[in-house]
Design a protein around this motif. Structure first.
Motif, PDB file in Angstrom:
ATOM      1  N   LYS A 150       0.914  -1.095  -0.033  1.00 25.28           N
ATOM      2  CA  LYS A 150       0.028   0.025   0.037  1.00 25.28           C
ATOM      3  C   LYS A 150       1.017   1.318  -0.147  1.00 25.28           C
ATOM      4  O   LYS A 150       1.672   1.449   0.848  1.00 25.28           O
ATOM      5  CB  LYS A 150      -0.707  -0.042   1.261  1.00 25.28           C
ATOM      6  CG  LYS A 150      -2.000   0.887   1.278  1.00 25.28           C
ATOM      7  CD  LYS A 150      -2.960   0.853   2.326  1.00 25.28           C
ATOM      8  CE  LYS A 150      -3.994  -0.052   1.912  1.00 25.28           C
ATOM      9  NZ  LYS A 150      -4.949  -0.123   2.986  1.00 25.28           N
ATOM     10  N   CYS A 151       0.697   2.124  -0.990  1.00 28.89           N
ATOM     11  CA  CYS A 151       1.560   3.317  -0.956  1.00 28.89           C
ATOM     12  C   CYS A 151       1.051   4.393   0.133  1.00 28.89           C
ATOM     13  O   CYS A 151      -0.169   4.243   0.549  1.00 28.89           O
ATOM     14  CB  CYS A 151       1.040   4.086  -2.282  1.00 28.89           C
ATOM     15  SG  CYS A 151       1.942   5.876  -2.478  1.00 28.89           S
ATOM     16  N   LYS A 152       2.142   4.780   0.779  1.00 25.07           N
ATOM     17  CA  LYS A 152       1.834   5.659   1.975  1.00 25.07           C
ATOM     18  C   LYS A 152       1.322   6.912   1.680  1.00 25.07           C
ATOM     19  O   LYS A 152       0.802   7.696   2.579  1.00 25.07           O
ATOM     20  CB  LYS A 152       3.347   5.686   2.623  1.00 25.07           C
ATOM     21  CG  LYS A 152       4.356   6.429   2.011  1.00 25.07           C
ATOM     22  CD  LYS A 152       5.560   6.392   3.132  1.00 25.07           C
ATOM     23  CE  LYS A 152       6.765   6.839   2.363  1.00 25.07           C
ATOM     24  NZ  LYS A 152       8.047   7.026   2.838  1.00 25.07           N
ATOM     25  N   TYR A 153       1.367   7.566   0.315  1.00 20.15           N
ATOM     26  CA  TYR A 153       0.901   8.673   0.031  1.00 20.15           C
ATOM     27  C   TYR A 153      -0.555   8.702  -0.564  1.00 20.15           C
ATOM     28  O   TYR A 153      -1.468   9.300  -0.098  1.00 20.15           O
ATOM     29  CB  TYR A 153       1.674   9.302  -0.922  1.00 20.15           C
ATOM     30  CG  TYR A 153       2.957   9.422  -0.545  1.00 20.15           C
ATOM     31  CD1 TYR A 153       3.359  10.246   0.390  1.00 20.15           C
ATOM     32  CD2 TYR A 153       4.308   8.648  -1.245  1.00 20.15           C
ATOM     33  CE1 TYR A 153       4.504  10.511   0.879  1.00 20.15           C
ATOM     34  CE2 TYR A 153       5.470   8.812  -0.605  1.00 20.15           C
ATOM     35  CZ  TYR A 153       5.914   9.683   0.318  1.00 20.15           C
ATOM     36  OH  TYR A 153       7.194   9.953   0.780  1.00 20.15           O
ATOM     37  N   CYS A 154      -0.846   7.729  -1.670  1.00 19.64           N
ATOM     38  CA  CYS A 154      -2.130   7.683  -1.985  1.00 19.64           C
ATOM     39  C   CYS A 154      -2.822   6.460  -1.591  1.00 19.64           C
ATOM     40  O   CYS A 154      -4.267   6.431  -1.865  1.00 19.64           O
ATOM     41  CB  CYS A 154      -2.198   7.557  -3.496  1.00 19.64           C
ATOM     42  SG  CYS A 154      -1.250   5.981  -4.282  1.00 19.64           S
ATOM     43  N   ARG A 155      -2.527   5.640  -0.685  1.00 25.19           N
ATOM     44  CA  ARG A 155      -3.091   4.280  -0.159  1.00 25.19           C
ATOM     45  C   ARG A 155      -3.721   3.150  -1.172  1.00 25.19           C
ATOM     46  O   ARG A 155      -4.454   2.581  -0.642  1.00 25.19           O
ATOM     47  CB  ARG A 155      -4.549   4.825   0.764  1.00 25.19           C
ATOM     48  CG  ARG A 155      -4.070   6.130   1.488  1.00 25.19           C
ATOM     49  CD  ARG A 155      -3.552   5.832   2.841  1.00 25.19           C
ATOM     50  NE  ARG A 155      -4.282   4.990   3.891  1.00 25.19           N
ATOM     51  CZ  ARG A 155      -3.580   4.336   4.773  1.00 25.19           C
ATOM     52  NH1 ARG A 155      -2.134   4.688   4.819  1.00 25.19           N
ATOM     53  NH2 ARG A 155      -3.934   3.559   5.729  1.00 25.19           N
ATOM     54  N   SER A 172       8.003   0.802  -4.528  1.00 22.46           N
ATOM     55  CA  SER A 172       7.888   1.287  -3.066  1.00 22.46           C
ATOM     56  C   SER A 172       9.429   1.481  -2.571  1.00 22.46           C
ATOM     57  O   SER A 172       9.615   1.935  -1.375  1.00 22.46           O
ATOM     58  CB  SER A 172       7.217   0.411  -2.020  1.00 22.46           C
ATOM     59  OG  SER A 172       7.821  -0.775  -2.062  1.00 22.46           O
TER      60      SER A 172
END
Length: 164
Positions: free
Chosen positions: A150-155, A163
């Protein structure tokens, strides 16, 4: 509307135009239908249909009969059903012997055994395809199953390679 002259030139021109339109349509269709990825998808769908019938037969003919031997089932699992509303010829105290008999009588039934049969088929196909993908990845060093995080910016789920 063009008039036909004695030489029939307009008729010949209309024939040439129709021939060009037909050739263009055929070329467009063949460009679409004969591309590599379309043929790969078609072959994959045919193989998937054959594979599905094999797994369905395995589950229905091999896996479910031993499960049906359990004492609380007492008949084939795919024949288990519950009568929600009886039909006109329902015999109190005896009920229906088979799902087909209940449905032929017009009873409203919940065929939960058939649902379990299909759910087990789905799990069997899913596990087999997962195992096939794992074996392919091991043999070719090119995994079909891409790991995501899961991207920490866009989720959203993104490739784990991005990543880093």
């Amino acid at each position: 509307m063009p008039q036909l002259d004695d030489s029939g030139e307009a008729l010949r021109q209309a024939g040439r135009d129709a021939h060009q339109r037909a050739r263009r349509a055929w070329d467009g269709f063949s460009d679409f239908a004969l591309r590599d990825n379309v043929l790969e998808v078609a072959v994959g769908l045919i193989l998937a249909a054959a594979f599905t019938s094999v797994v369905t037969s395995f589950v229905t003919d091999i896996v479910l009969p031993p499960i049906s031997l359990l004492p609380f089932i007492n008949k084939n699992l795919n024949e288990k059903f519950a009568v929600l509303r009886a039909g006109p010829h329902y015999a109190k105290g005896y009920g229906y012997n088979t799902l087909k008999q209940a449905m032929d009588d017009g009873a409203v039934v919940m065929a939960y055994g058939s649902f379990f049969d299909k759910a087990i088929n789905f799990l069997g196909i899913g596990m087999t395809l997962y195992a096939t993908a794992q074996i392919y990845g091991w043999a070719s060093n090119d995994s079909i199953i891409k790991q995501t995080v899961k991207c920490k910016y866009c989720r959203k789920r993104i490739s784990e390679k991005v990543s880093v």
